[in-house]
Design an enzyme around this catalytic site. Structure first.
Site: not given
Length: 252
Positions: A10, A12, A95, A97, A165, A171, A211
């Site tokens: 991904n 992003k 996702h 985010e 996730e 991150g 990560s």
């Protein structure tokens, strides 16, 4: 175990045309030694056609999102039909985010997954808990609710990959330990077995994201219920090839 290892990258909201060309060159030149692995990379919308045209054929491409229904007066959105028209086979939906920053609810994500599948796309559906939820002991409640919202809307799971996730590991440099990842993956598979069907539980790939690096990939891949990875920052670097090759752990 018949589940084919799956590695998604991904990208992003990153990249310029020059950077994208360099990433594609690394992927095209990289020595992928693992044989039983499916690889998908997900650049931003604007780079999808370029990447699809220039990437080695065994690596597929995915969009990072799509709209919940047919296109029309939805400024700024991209429909599933447009992705199909471009020959983009995969899409990432739900996702964390987008859930956190754009307020996408479990039900909205479930509707998106159902619509994308109905148009012929394959879906990487993301689930995962925040640090607060983990510390409160509600990880499985959260992940089950997110998965149930999808299960309520679909009957055919053959084109769905679930990406677990943990939000606290995305991150941040913090990685769930292999045992933590395996525990959630196993619990999620048990949930699918009970709530959907034993066949869906056995065949659906559950991949880990958060990560993942070249250094952590092999140990994570060795876990029986970890069927691959959804990789963020490391998918923009040469070590993504090492992460892909962690699939060899399954056949060792």
């Amino acid at each position: 175990m018949g589940r084919k290892f799956f590695v998604g990258g991904n990208w992003k909201c990153n990249g310029t045309t020059d950077q994208v060309d360099k990433i594609v060159k690394v992927l095209n030149d990289g020595k992928i030694t693992a044989t039983n692995v499916e690889v998908v990379v997900s650049p931003p919308y604007v780079f999808l056609p370029t990447v699809k045209a220039s990437l080695r054929p065994e690596i597929q491409v995915a969009a990072q999102n799509c709209w919940v229904k047919k296109g029309g007066a939805f400024t700024g959105e991209v429909s599933a039909e447009m992705l199909v028209n471009l020959g983009i086979p995969w899409v990432i939906l739900g996702h964390s985010e987008r859930r956190a920053l754009l307020g996408e609810s479990n039900e909205f994500v479930g509707d998106k997954v159902a619509y994308a599948l109905a148009q012929g796309l394959k879906v990487i559906a993301c689930v995962g808990e925040t640090l607060e939820q983990r510390e409160a002991g509600s990880t499985m409640d959260v992940v089950a609710a997110q998965t149930k919202a999808i299960a309520d809307k679909i009957t055919d799971w053959s084109n769905v990959v679930i990406a677990y996730e943990p939000v606290w590991a995305i991150g941040t440099g913090k990685v769930a330990t292999p045992a933590q990842a395996q525990e959630v993956h196993a619990n999620l598979r048990d949930w699918l077995k009970t709530k959907v069907s034993p066949e869906v539980a056995e065949t659906t790939r559950i991949i880990y994201g958060g990560s993942v690096t070249g250094a952590s990939a092999n140990e994570l891949a060795a876990q029986p219920d970890v069927d691959g990875f959804l990789v963020g920052g490391a998918s923009l670097k040469p070590e993504f090839i090492d992460i892909i090759n962690a699939a060899s752990v399954k056949s060792a």
